[in-house]
Design a protein around this motif. Structure first.
Motif, short mmCIF file in Angstrom:
data_model
loop_
_atom_site.label_atom_id
_atom_site.label_comp_id
_atom_site.label_asym_id
_atom_site.label_seq_id
_atom_site.Cartn_x
_atom_site.Cartn_y
_atom_site.Cartn_z
N ALA A 43 43.54 24.31 -3.29
CA ALA A 43 42.28 23.74 -2.81
C ALA A 43 42.38 22.24 -2.54
O ALA A 43 41.80 21.74 -1.58
N THR A 44 43.12 21.53 -3.37
CA THR A 44 43.19 20.08 -3.27
C THR A 44 43.73 19.64 -1.91
O THR A 44 44.83 20.01 -1.51
N GLY A 45 42.92 18.88 -1.21
CA GLY A 45 43.34 18.35 0.08
C GLY A 45 43.25 19.32 1.24
O GLY A 45 43.71 19.01 2.34
N HIS A 46 42.68 20.50 1.02
CA HIS A 46 42.59 21.50 2.09
C HIS A 46 41.16 21.99 2.24
O HIS A 46 40.39 22.01 1.27
N VAL A 47 40.81 22.42 3.43
CA VAL A 47 39.47 22.91 3.71
C VAL A 47 39.42 24.42 3.48
O VAL A 47 40.36 25.14 3.81
N ALA A 48 38.31 24.89 2.91
CA ALA A 48 38.15 26.32 2.63
C ALA A 48 37.93 27.09 3.93
O ALA A 48 37.32 26.59 4.87
N THR A 49 38.43 28.32 3.95
CA THR A 49 38.16 29.21 5.07
C THR A 49 36.69 29.63 4.99
O THR A 49 36.08 29.53 3.93
#
Length: 145
Positions: free
Chosen positions: A117-123
């Motif tokens: 999750a860290t640094g990434h956008v959720a689908t």
């Protein structure tokens, strides 16, 4: 993985009944019962639990009584046809696995999914299946679109 550098071929599947879903160990699911993914991504009948992810209904009776997790494959009636697209999977330790079925994961780049999750956008949709290179479908994370 890496972002796309050109067009990507369509990796689409449509299903109302998702077949080949492994049942949890020592589990029996009766036809018509509401089903869920357990915390490991195996199919179970819905019970009073906060760790399962409801997904649909059993189109048939499946009996894995006394069997190990995955020893019997079942199906899920999704209630309506669902369109799924196959995306590439991140490498370990952040690879998407069966345990992520029914959940939201994250974008690593424009064609790859990750559990980090860290640094990434959720689908905006949930994972319905994860297949491997030995599968007829190839190695993909199948997300509802």
């Amino acid at each position: 993985m890496s972002a796309t550098t050109g067009p990507v071929g369509e990796r689409l599947r449509s299903a109302r009944v998702l077949e080949g879903v492994p049942l949890a160990a020592n589990t029996k699911i009766n036809q018509g019962a509401a089903v869920a993914f357990d915390s490991s991504g195996y199919l179970v009948p819905i019970t009073a639990s906060t760790t399962i992810k409801p997904i649909g209904f059993a189109p048939k009776t499946y009996d894995n009584t006394g069997g190990a997790a995955g020893a019997v494959l079942g199906g899920i009636d999704l209630g309506r046809s669902r369109l799924m697209r196959g995306y590439l999977n991140d490498a370990a330790p952040n690879a998407v696995s069966r345990a992520n079925c029914g959940s939201t994961v994250y974008w690593l780049d424009d064609q790859t999914l990750t559990t980090l999750a860290t640094g990434h956008v959720a689908t905006n949709n949930r994972v319905l299946d994860v297949t491997t290179a030995s599968s007829d479908l190839g190695a993909y994370v199948w997300m509802e679109i």
